[in-house]
Design a protein around this motif. Structure first.
Motif, PDB file in Angstrom:
ATOM      1  N   PHE A 212      -7.231   5.363   1.035  1.00  0.00           N
ATOM      2  CA  PHE A 212      -7.239   4.316   0.026  1.00  0.00           C
ATOM      3  C   PHE A 212      -8.663   3.945  -0.381  1.00  0.00           C
ATOM      4  CE2 PHE A 212      -3.111   3.846   1.967  1.00  0.00           C
ATOM      5  CZ  PHE A 212      -2.297   3.626   0.871  1.00  0.00           C
ATOM      6  N   PRO A 213      -8.843   3.643  -1.678  1.00  0.00           N
ATOM      7  CA  PRO A 213     -10.148   3.211  -2.179  1.00  0.00           C
ATOM      8  C   PRO A 213     -10.607   1.951  -1.459  1.00  0.00           C
ATOM      9  CG  PRO A 213      -8.639   3.699  -4.002  1.00  0.00           C
ATOM     10  CD  PRO A 213      -7.852   3.751  -2.739  1.00  0.00           C
TER      11      PRO A 213
ATOM     12  N   ALA B 165      -9.620  -1.199  -3.132  1.00  0.00           N
ATOM     13  CA  ALA B 165      -8.202  -1.210  -3.500  1.00  0.00           C
ATOM     14  C   ALA B 165      -7.420  -2.244  -2.699  1.00  0.00           C
ATOM     15  CB  ALA B 165      -7.600   0.172  -3.264  1.00  0.00           C
ATOM     16  N   ASN B 166      -8.149  -3.208  -2.177  1.00  0.00           N
ATOM     17  CA  ASN B 166      -7.477  -4.214  -1.362  1.00  0.00           C
ATOM     18  C   ASN B 166      -6.318  -4.864  -2.115  1.00  0.00           C
ATOM     19  OD1 ASN B 166      -8.933  -3.950   0.971  1.00  0.00           O
ATOM     20  ND2 ASN B 166     -10.589  -5.221   0.212  1.00  0.00           N
ATOM     21  N   ASN B 167      -6.639  -5.385  -3.298  1.00  0.00           N
ATOM     22  CA  ASN B 167      -5.577  -6.038  -4.050  1.00  0.00           C
ATOM     23  C   ASN B 167      -5.905  -6.038  -5.541  1.00  0.00           C
ATOM     24  OD1 ASN B 167      -3.145  -7.346  -4.363  1.00  0.00           O
ATOM     25  ND2 ASN B 167      -4.073  -9.364  -4.265  1.00  0.00           N
ATOM     26  N   HIS B 168      -6.931  -5.282  -5.874  1.00  0.00           N
ATOM     27  CA  HIS B 168      -7.366  -5.244  -7.254  1.00  0.00           C
ATOM     28  C   HIS B 168      -7.425  -3.795  -7.736  1.00  0.00           C
ATOM     29  CE1 HIS B 168     -10.068  -5.546 -10.719  1.00  0.00           C
ATOM     30  NE2 HIS B 168      -9.598  -6.771 -10.819  1.00  0.00           N
ATOM     31  N   LYS B 169      -7.072  -3.614  -8.974  1.00  0.00           N
ATOM     32  CA  LYS B 169      -7.078  -2.255  -9.493  1.00  0.00           C
ATOM     33  C   LYS B 169      -8.513  -1.769  -9.712  1.00  0.00           C
ATOM     34  CE  LYS B 169      -5.592  -1.472 -13.631  1.00  0.00           C
ATOM     35  NZ  LYS B 169      -4.673  -1.339 -14.764  1.00  0.00           N
ATOM     36  N   GLN B 170      -8.721  -0.481  -9.549  1.00  0.00           N
ATOM     37  CA  GLN B 170     -10.061   0.073  -9.685  1.00  0.00           C
ATOM     38  C   GLN B 170     -10.106   1.220 -10.669  1.00  0.00           C
ATOM     39  OE1 GLN B 170      -8.851   3.276  -8.733  1.00  0.00           O
ATOM     40  NE2 GLN B 170     -10.410   3.508  -7.206  1.00  0.00           N
TER      41      GLN B 170
ATOM     42  N   LEU C 187       0.824  -1.208   0.000  1.00  0.00           N
ATOM     43  CA  LEU C 187       0.000   0.000   0.000  1.00  0.00           C
ATOM     44  C   LEU C 187       0.860   1.260   0.000  1.00  0.00           C
ATOM     45  CD1 LEU C 187      -2.684  -1.196   2.536  1.00  0.00           C
ATOM     46  CD2 LEU C 187      -2.983  -0.760   0.098  1.00  0.00           C
ATOM     47  N   LEU C 188       2.033   1.160   0.603  1.00  0.00           N
ATOM     48  CA  LEU C 188       2.933   2.321   0.657  1.00  0.00           C
ATOM     49  C   LEU C 188       3.212   2.839  -0.748  1.00  0.00           C
ATOM     50  CD1 LEU C 188       5.484   1.041   3.308  1.00  0.00           C
ATOM     51  CD2 LEU C 188       3.555   2.583   3.637  1.00  0.00           C
ATOM     52  N   LYS C 189       3.373   1.900  -1.663  1.00  0.00           N
ATOM     53  CA  LYS C 189       3.701   2.263  -3.050  1.00  0.00           C
ATOM     54  C   LYS C 189       2.473   2.774  -3.784  1.00  0.00           C
ATOM     55  CE  LYS C 189       5.509  -1.734  -3.976  1.00  0.00           C
ATOM     56  NZ  LYS C 189       6.320  -2.820  -4.581  1.00  0.00           N
ATOM     57  N   LYS C 190       1.309   2.555  -3.183  1.00  0.00           N
ATOM     58  CA  LYS C 190       0.051   3.002  -3.795  1.00  0.00           C
ATOM     59  C   LYS C 190      -0.263   4.439  -3.410  1.00  0.00           C
ATOM     60  CE  LYS C 190      -3.293  -0.029  -3.673  1.00  0.00           C
ATOM     61  NZ  LYS C 190      -3.452  -0.429  -5.084  1.00  0.00           N
ATOM     62  N   ILE C 191       0.512   4.969  -2.471  1.00  0.00           N
ATOM     63  CA  ILE C 191       0.288   6.348  -2.035  1.00  0.00           C
ATOM     64  C   ILE C 191       0.810   7.319  -3.096  1.00  0.00           C
ATOM     65  CG2 ILE C 191       0.751   8.071  -0.250  1.00  0.00           C
ATOM     66  CD1 ILE C 191       1.362   5.756   1.665  1.00  0.00           C
TER      67      ILE C 191
ATOM     68  N   LYS D  48      -3.640   4.377  10.668  1.00  0.00           N
ATOM     69  CA  LYS D  48      -4.987   3.852  10.817  1.00  0.00           C
ATOM     70  C   LYS D  48      -5.602   3.530   9.459  1.00  0.00           C
ATOM     71  CE  LYS D  48      -8.675   6.048  11.787  1.00  0.00           C
ATOM     72  NZ  LYS D  48      -9.480   5.786  10.569  1.00  0.00           N
ATOM     73  N   GLU D  49      -5.220   4.324   8.443  1.00  0.00           N
ATOM     74  CA  GLU D  49      -5.747   4.103   7.105  1.00  0.00           C
ATOM     75  C   GLU D  49      -5.195   2.788   6.559  1.00  0.00           C
ATOM     76  OE1 GLU D  49      -8.044   5.996   5.907  1.00  0.00           O
ATOM     77  OE2 GLU D  49      -8.199   4.491   4.356  1.00  0.00           O
ATOM     78  N   LEU D  50      -3.902   2.599   6.711  1.00  0.00           N
ATOM     79  CA  LEU D  50      -3.278   1.358   6.258  1.00  0.00           C
ATOM     80  C   LEU D  50      -3.881   0.183   7.017  1.00  0.00           C
ATOM     81  CD1 LEU D  50       0.409   2.610   6.114  1.00  0.00           C
ATOM     82  CD2 LEU D  50      -1.089   2.081   4.192  1.00  0.00           C
ATOM     83  N   ALA D  51      -4.109   0.422   8.293  1.00  0.00           N
ATOM     84  CA  ALA D  51      -4.685  -0.634   9.131  1.00  0.00           C
ATOM     85  C   ALA D  51      -6.097  -0.958   8.658  1.00  0.00           C
ATOM     86  CB  ALA D  51      -4.707  -0.178  10.582  1.00  0.00           C
ATOM     87  N   ARG D  52      -6.802   0.088   8.248  1.00  0.00           N
ATOM     88  CA  ARG D  52      -8.179  -0.088   7.792  1.00  0.00           C
ATOM     89  C   ARG D  52      -8.221  -0.928   6.524  1.00  0.00           C
ATOM     90  NH1 ARG D  52     -12.205   5.029   7.072  1.00  0.00           N
ATOM     91  NH2 ARG D  52     -13.965   3.991   8.003  1.00  0.00           N
ATOM     92  N   VAL D  53      -7.332  -0.638   5.595  1.00  0.00           N
ATOM     93  CA  VAL D  53      -7.289  -1.382   4.335  1.00  0.00           C
ATOM     94  C   VAL D  53      -6.756  -2.794   4.547  1.00  0.00           C
ATOM     95  CG1 VAL D  53      -6.361  -1.426   1.994  1.00  0.00           C
ATOM     96  CG2 VAL D  53      -6.906   0.765   3.079  1.00  0.00           C
ATOM     97  N   CYS D  54      -5.775  -2.894   5.430  1.00  0.00           N
ATOM     98  CA  CYS D  54      -5.168  -4.204   5.695  1.00  0.00           C
ATOM     99  C   CYS D  54      -6.065  -5.040   6.589  1.00  0.00           C
ATOM    100  CB  CYS D  54      -3.801  -4.033   6.367  1.00  0.00           C
ATOM    101  SG  CYS D  54      -2.587  -3.301   5.254  1.00  0.00           S
ATOM    102  N   GLY D  55      -6.973  -4.362   7.275  1.00  0.00           N
ATOM    103  CA  GLY D  55      -7.867  -5.082   8.166  1.00  0.00           C
ATOM    104  C   GLY D  55      -7.181  -5.433   9.468  1.00  0.00           C
ATOM    105  N   THR D  56      -6.248  -4.592   9.857  1.00  0.00           N
ATOM    106  CA  THR D  56      -5.514  -4.869  11.095  1.00  0.00           C
ATOM    107  C   THR D  56      -5.507  -3.624  11.977  1.00  0.00           C
ATOM    108  OG1 THR D  56      -3.416  -5.671  11.944  1.00  0.00           O
ATOM    109  CG2 THR D  56      -3.316  -4.192  10.063  1.00  0.00           C
TER     110      THR D  56
END
Length: 104
Positions: free
Chosen positions: A94-95, A98-103, A7-11, A20-28
């Motif tokens: 993050f969208p 955008a978990n692991n698929h392009k949008q 996700l870092l590279k998606k920024i 918290k945003e990364l955690a939200r997308v990662c689910g952690t």
DNA sequence: CAGTTGACGGCCC
DNA sequence: GGGGCCGCCAACT
């Protein structure tokens, strides 16, 4: 490898993401993000410096240079830092798909 | 496997 | 807005 690292590279440039945003997308939890970042002190392949606290503070930086270097890199990315803190206007979200698929 | 610590966040005072 | 306490997931010992 961890999703957060990817996700870092998606920024986008000129923007930053909160733990918290990364955690939200990662689910952690944000704690996990910090732990993962600490395990990855590689700002070359993974711009971990683009990750800041939800309060706007830079947080920490295990990579060489410390938080000061982190701030420097952020400014180099187009992020203006005020009093060692990033303005909320630079906070990137993050969208949902955008978990692991392009949008879009 | 179990206990403790840590690049944090949220709620309460 | 600031300080203190609890919760969270992952890594280290």
């Amino acid at each position: 490898m961890h999703q957060a690292i990817l996700l870092l590279k998606k920024i986008p440039r000129g923007r930053v993401a909160t733990y918290k945003e990364l955690a939200r997308v990662c689910g952690t939890s944000p704690r996990a993000i910090g732990s993962i970042m600490g395990s990855n002190t590689d700002p070359i392949n993974y711009p971990c410096y683009k990750v800041v606290a939800a309060s706007g503070e830079l947080g920490g930086y295990s990579a060489p240079g410390g938080c000061k270097k982190k701030a420097q890199l952020l400014r180099a990315d187009g992020v203006e830092i005020r009093e060692d803190k990033v303005d909320q206007k630079y906070f990137y979200t993050f969208p949902v798909s955008a978990n692991n698929h392009k949008q879009t």
